[in-house]
Structure formats: C-alpha cells, structure tokens
Design an enzyme around this catalytic site. Structure first.
Site, PDB file in Angstrom:
ATOM      1  CE  LYS A 152      -3.970   2.097   0.421  1.00  0.00           C
ATOM      2  NZ  LYS A 152      -3.684   2.761  -0.861  1.00  0.00           N
TER       3      LYS A 152
ATOM      4  CE  LYS B  21       4.308   7.753   5.552  1.00  0.00           C
ATOM      5  NZ  LYS B  21       4.084   8.707   4.442  1.00  0.00           N
TER       6      LYS B  21
ATOM      7  CE  LYS C 245       4.713   7.495  -2.517  1.00  0.00           C
ATOM      8  NZ  LYS C 245       3.956   8.095  -1.402  1.00  0.00           N
TER       9      LYS C 245
ATOM     10  N   GLY D 175      -2.822   8.202  -4.360  1.00  0.00           N
ATOM     11  CA  GLY D 175      -2.195   9.391  -4.934  1.00  0.00           C
ATOM     12  C   GLY D 175      -0.944   9.803  -4.178  1.00  0.00           C
ATOM     13  CG  ASP D 176       3.297  11.035  -3.249  1.00  0.00           C
ATOM     14  OD1 ASP D 176       3.187  11.004  -2.016  1.00  0.00           O
ATOM     15  OD2 ASP D 176       4.303  11.524  -3.814  1.00  0.00           O
TER      16      ASP D 176
ATOM     17  CB  THR E  13      -2.169  13.718   4.057  1.00  0.00           C
ATOM     18  OG1 THR E  13      -2.519  12.528   3.360  1.00  0.00           O
ATOM     19  CG2 THR E  13      -0.696  13.691   4.389  1.00  0.00           C
TER      20      THR E  13
HETATM   21  P1  NDP Z   1       0.542  17.745  -4.624  1.00  0.00           P
HETATM   22  O1  NDP Z   1       1.019  17.377  -5.970  1.00  0.00           O
HETATM   23  O2  NDP Z   1      -0.904  17.933  -4.396  1.00  0.00           O
HETATM   24  O3  NDP Z   1       1.282  19.082  -4.138  1.00  0.00           O
HETATM   25  C1  NDP Z   1       2.664  19.143  -4.046  1.00  0.00           C
HETATM   26  C2  NDP Z   1       3.055  20.568  -3.660  1.00  0.00           C
HETATM   27  O4  NDP Z   1       4.454  20.601  -3.403  1.00  0.00           O
HETATM   28  C3  NDP Z   1       2.809  21.559  -4.770  1.00  0.00           C
HETATM   29  O5  NDP Z   1       2.555  22.808  -4.226  1.00  0.00           O
HETATM   30  C4  NDP Z   1       4.160  21.541  -5.504  1.00  0.00           C
HETATM   31  O6  NDP Z   1       4.417  22.717  -6.238  1.00  0.00           O
HETATM   32  C5  NDP Z   1       5.119  21.412  -4.365  1.00  0.00           C
HETATM   33  N1  NDP Z   1       6.336  20.739  -4.846  1.00  0.00           N
HETATM   34  C6  NDP Z   1       6.420  19.535  -5.479  1.00  0.00           C
HETATM   35  N2  NDP Z   1       7.692  19.263  -5.811  1.00  0.00           N
HETATM   36  C7  NDP Z   1       8.403  20.316  -5.391  1.00  0.00           C
HETATM   37  C8  NDP Z   1       9.790  20.642  -5.445  1.00  0.00           C
HETATM   38  N3  NDP Z   1      10.674  19.800  -5.998  1.00  0.00           N
HETATM   39  N4  NDP Z   1      10.185  21.822  -4.894  1.00  0.00           N
HETATM   40  C9  NDP Z   1       9.281  22.677  -4.323  1.00  0.00           C
HETATM   41  N5  NDP Z   1       7.956  22.424  -4.255  1.00  0.00           N
HETATM   42  C10 NDP Z   1       7.539  21.268  -4.778  1.00  0.00           C
HETATM   43  O7  NDP Z   1       1.146  16.632  -3.632  1.00  0.00           O
HETATM   44  P2  NDP Z   1       0.694  16.270  -2.148  1.00  0.00           P
HETATM   45  O8  NDP Z   1       0.216  17.490  -1.450  1.00  0.00           O
HETATM   46  O9  NDP Z   1      -0.158  15.074  -2.221  1.00  0.00           O
HETATM   47  O10 NDP Z   1       2.091  15.780  -1.520  1.00  0.00           O
HETATM   48  C11 NDP Z   1       2.987  16.665  -0.841  1.00  0.00           C
HETATM   49  C12 NDP Z   1       3.931  15.866   0.033  1.00  0.00           C
HETATM   50  O11 NDP Z   1       3.164  15.117   0.986  1.00  0.00           O
HETATM   51  C13 NDP Z   1       4.807  14.847  -0.671  1.00  0.00           C
HETATM   52  O12 NDP Z   1       6.045  14.743  -0.005  1.00  0.00           O
HETATM   53  C14 NDP Z   1       4.040  13.547  -0.493  1.00  0.00           C
HETATM   54  O13 NDP Z   1       4.865  12.401  -0.605  1.00  0.00           O
HETATM   55  C15 NDP Z   1       3.528  13.735   0.914  1.00  0.00           C
HETATM   56  N6  NDP Z   1       2.381  12.909   1.294  1.00  0.00           N
HETATM   57  C16 NDP Z   1       1.218  12.979   0.596  1.00  0.00           C
HETATM   58  C17 NDP Z   1       0.138  12.202   0.966  1.00  0.00           C
HETATM   59  C18 NDP Z   1      -1.193  12.321   0.310  1.00  0.00           C
HETATM   60  O14 NDP Z   1      -2.152  11.702   0.824  1.00  0.00           O
HETATM   61  N7  NDP Z   1      -1.354  13.070  -0.746  1.00  0.00           N
HETATM   62  C19 NDP Z   1       0.263  11.224   2.072  1.00  0.00           C
HETATM   63  C20 NDP Z   1       1.497  11.309   2.799  1.00  0.00           C
HETATM   64  C21 NDP Z   1       2.520  12.102   2.383  1.00  0.00           C
HETATM   65  P3  NDP Z   1       4.332  22.687  -7.857  1.00  0.00           P
HETATM   66  O15 NDP Z   1       2.877  22.785  -8.163  1.00  0.00           O
HETATM   67  O16 NDP Z   1       5.111  23.880  -8.279  1.00  0.00           O
HETATM   68  O17 NDP Z   1       4.949  21.391  -8.291  1.00  0.00           O
END
Ligand code: NDP
Length: 451
Positions: free
Chosen positions: A95, A119, A131, A170-171, A214
């Site tokens: 998962k 986790k 993943k 998703g991620d 999250t």
């Molecule tokens: P989204 O794609 O919805 O949002 C990602 C955000 O982070 C955007 O604002 C993006 O900006 C920014 N971002 C991505 N890559 C970079 C980078 N290299 N440098 C600076 N900013 C960056 O993703 P999520 O919100 O789902 O995920 C965010 C984090 O949370 C990740 O680390 C993910 O692994 C983690 N996470 C997510 C979960 C979930 O349920 N969604 C669960 C647990 C952890 P831009 O639009 O410019 O790319």
C-alpha cells in the site's frame, strides 16, 4: 554497548546498502535515518539480528519497471518510465501512493516505499508498504493527455496490483483526476469493480475525508505534540510549504483550531500573508490549484501580501512549521533560522522534507519534531479506512471517518512517546516512530519464516 560501537555498525550497514544500491541518494538517506534508531534496538533484541530482519527489510520484495508510451495532443509519441516498488507485504497488501513528477527515479521511489512500510505499520491497520509512479509531468498537459498517459500506465500496472495484492493511491501529481482515469482503465481491463485504488471519487467507492486526511492528520499529530508542553494551536503563527493536497487541508485544519497560516508555496516561490490565509482565501486557493491549475504567486494579485520568488517559507517568523511540499525542502540553514526565530514545533506533512543535518538541529534544540512517517500517516490510514468500506460495501459518515482518523493519529503519537521518550523526558519522535513501526513488521517476518 558504546555509541562508537553502534556508529560502527551503522556505518558498516550503510556501506553495504550503498554498494548494493549505487546512486540512490534519497534511498540511502531514508535507510540511514532508520538504522540509526534501529541498530541499537536490534542489538538489544537479538532475535531480529540473527534473522537479519533489518537487512531483509531494506531489500524490496519486488521492483517493477516498465515503459509507458502515449500520444500527446499534437499526435507525437511520448515515452515515460513507470515504476512500482513492492517493498513489504509482511502485515498486509502493499500500500502506498503513485507520484507523477519529472524528478521521479528508482532511488526516490525506494526511499518512499521504505518509509511507507514503517508508516503503515504505525497506523495499526493491516497494510504492507509500496510506492510507485512515473517521471511524467502532469503540469501543462491537457486533461486528454493526462488521461491517455494514465490509461497507458494502468494498462501495464494492472497485472501487478489488486485489492488483496497491492493498492496504490495518490501522491505528488496524482490527485482525484488521475485516480479516476486509472480506475476507469483498470475496470475496463479487468472487468471488475474493486477497491484497487484509494483516493477514489465519493460516487464510485471513495471515502469521505480521504482528500483532507493527510493535512488534517498532520495537524492532529502536531496538536498532540503541543499538548505534551501544555500548548495548542489557538493564536499560533504557522508557516506551511506547498499548496497541493496536503498543504491545503493542513491550512484548513489549522484555521479550524484557531491558528493563523501565513505562508504557502510551490516550486517557484512562497507567498507571505501576515493577515493569515483564512477560509475565504483558502477556498480561492483550492480553485486556483485544483481547477485553474495556476501558480501560487497569483495569490498576491488577488489578496495582497508578499511573493518571494525562488524562496521557501522558512525565513518567516513562526511558532509552528508544517513542511508539506517535498523531500529535502528544509536544510541545515533553514532549520537554524526556524529555531532562531522561535519555532518550537515542526510536523512533517511531506515525506522526508528535512535533511539529516536539519533533523539534527531540531533534535539538539529539543523542539517538538514529528517526522513524516508518523506525522503524515493520516493519509494512508484513511486509505486503509477506504479499503475497509470498499470490502464491506458501505460508506461511513464524515464524522465517523474523521473520528477514526483522529484516534489513529493520537495512537501514533502515543506509540512514538512510548518508544521515543528519553531519560530526561524529551520525546525523540524519530526514534519512537522508527522502533514503533518496526516491531510489528519484524515480528511478522519472524513468524512467516525466511521471506
Ligand atoms: P501535490 O502534488 O498535491 O502538491 C505538491 C506541492 O508541493 C505543490 O505545491 C508543488 O508545487 C510542491 N512541490 C512539489 N515538488 C516540489 C519541489 N521539488 N520543490 C518545491 N515544491 C515542490 O502533492 P501532495 O500534497 O499530495 O504531496 C505533498 C507531500 O506530501 C509529498 O512529499 C508527499 O509524498 C507527501 N504525502 C502525501 C500524501 C497524500 O495523501 N497526498 C500522504 C502522505 C505524504 P508545484 O505545483 O510547483 O509542483
């Protein structure tokens, strides 16, 4: 055993990991952080040592790598890489999310899958760890291009996954739109309507609160950390990075608890609004990011405040920092600045957003520091609740799912406290999360023989 002896064991372990997995810097970083906590524990519990549990956990059960060909709107053929890392099935089906981002590579997905195992164990739900994703960049692509890519990606992935085998979610770059396209293709190819993906739409098997989970969960975790020092969110200044799924709902929950969020960001820069990003402004951001798919700098034209191009939020004075964008977004200097400016709580919505040097600064300063594998586990926990509802063919109410999520986050906090409290009373959440997540997986591996 002395600290020097433990350090030597960690160094030897890491030398072997690096030799076996060359060039995978993020994977090395994630493993190092875990084994630094676990090697002393394994030495004290030799049943794990003799069975080489840690060594086995560090090798994925299976790695799937495939070609994803698709056609863009100009009729040109594009080729991306597709991946799925099936890291551990010790306590349940694999998962973990799918990430679509141009930086995706084997090392990044292996780090994410490795973290995911511990986790998922911390959530107390029966989920193994995995993943996957692609170096495909959804930014700037039309809906039709994203659909064609997702269909091609799932055409291969479908043979490796299933509701009792491997359940992706998703991620970064994979939200409701992408999950919908992939679910549609899976159903078409397999002729079955099952809970093979989580993060689905509410009308077709999704769970209430999954989009929020999250971000909400991260704030619930931070709330528990604050409680240990008699504090809460009321009136606190909060700096958040990112403006995607996790950042959006972390902002919403902080607002609900009376805190004031003053920053959000994307990969181009940071917005700073000292008045606070209230519910009305946040609703506009949800439209900007999820419908218009615009850039965060557009915020200042609409609502005022300042935009810092190419900068992260960590120079801003805050009580609480919630990094919710991506890995390694807080370096040592950022951590020093945060602590110097009075930040006393960092709760990670993103996975591994703090570099090892930054973590060291937080631990040495003895601030409340919640690592991602504990603090952001609410997303996968609610995915687990979505799986349960799919199996039962039932939909729980919003209140029920939120209540379950809250309880899970409190329990994760308590597990960290149990395994991470040091003799002086300081809670080392890194140690607590690593040992707390490890025990169940390790005991299951011992029971299941040499797998
Ligand atoms: P989204 O794609 O919805 O949002 C990602 C955000 O982070 C955007 O604002 C993006 O900006 C920014 N971002 C991505 N890559 C970079 C980078 N290299 N440098 C600076 N900013 C960056 O993703 P999520 O919100 O789902 O995920 C965010 C984090 O949370 C990740 O680390 C993910 O692994 C983690 N996470 C997510 C979960 C979930 O349920 N969604 C669960 C647990 C952890 P831009 O639009 O410019 O790319």
């Amino acid at each position: 055993m002395s600290n020097n002896v433990y350090q030597q064991l960690v160094d030897d372990f890491m030398a072997r990991v690096k030799a076996k997995n060359p060039g995978e810097a993020e994977f090395h970083q994630a493993v190092q952080e875990v084994v630094e906590s676990l090697i002393p524990y394994v030495e004290e519990n030799p049943q794990y040592k003799h069975a080489k549990v840690l060594e086995r956990m560090t090798e994925p059960e299976r790695v799937i790598l495939f070609r994803v060909p698709w056609m863009d709107d100009k009729g040109e053929i594009q080729i991306n890489k597709g991946y799925r890392i099936e890291m551990s099935s010790a306590i349940g089906p694999y998962k973990g999310g799918l990430r679509f981002h141009p930086t995706v590579n084997l090392g990044i997905l292996k780090f994410l899958a490795y973290e995911q195992v511990l986790k998922n164990s911390l959530t107390t739900l029966p989920m193994g760890g995995g993943k996957g994703g692609s170096d495909f960049d959804p930014k700037g692509k039309s809906d039709n291009e994203v659909m064609r890519f997702c269909q091609s990606f799932m055409t291969e992935l479908q043979r490796h996954i299933g509701p009792n085998t491997d359940v992706p979610a998703g991620d970064i770059g994979v939200g409701g739109r992408e999950i919908g396209f992939m679910f549609g293709q899976y159903k078409r190819l397999r002729n079955e309507f099952t809970g093979v993906l989580t993060g689905k739409g509410l009308e077709w098997g999704g769970s209430l609160i999954r989009p929020e989970a999250t971000g909400y969960g991260n704030v619930y975790f931070a709330q528990e950390m604050l409680k240990t020092r008699g504090l809460d969110f009321a009136g606190k200044i909060v700096a958040i990075s990112g403006s995607g799924n996790v950042a959006q709902y972390a902002t919403e929950k902080v607002n609900m608890l009376g805190g004031k969020v003053v920053t959000l960001s994307d990969s181009n820069g940071t917005i700073y609004d000292p008045q606070g990003i209230d519910a009305e402004k946040l609703a506009w951001i949800l439209w900007l990011k999820n419908v218009k798919r615009g850039r965060i700098k557009e915020y200042v034209d609409k609502w005022g405040g300042e935009y810092f191009h190419d900068q992260r939020p960590w120079n801003v004075k805050c009580d609480v920092a919630l990094p919710c964008a991506t890995q390694n977004e807080i370096n040592k200097e950022d951590a020093i600045t945060l602590v110097k400016n009075g930040c006393y709580c960092v709760s990670e919505g993103a996975n591994m957003p703090s570099t090892p040097e930054a973590v060291e600064v937080f631990i040495e300063a003895k601030i409340l520091y919640g690592p991602g594998k504990a603090a952001n586990a609410g997303g996968v926990a609610t995915s687990g609740l979505e799986m349960s509802q799919n199996s039962m063919r039932l939909n729980w109410t919003r209140e029920r799912v939120d209540q379950e999520l809250h309880t899970i986050m409190v329990n994760i906090h308590n597990t960290c406290q149990k395994y991470g409290t040091e003799p002086d009373g300081f809670i080392n959440y890194v140690k607590g999360a690593n040992i707390g997540g490890f025990v169940k997986v390790a005991d299951s591996m011992l029971a299941q023989g040499l797998v």
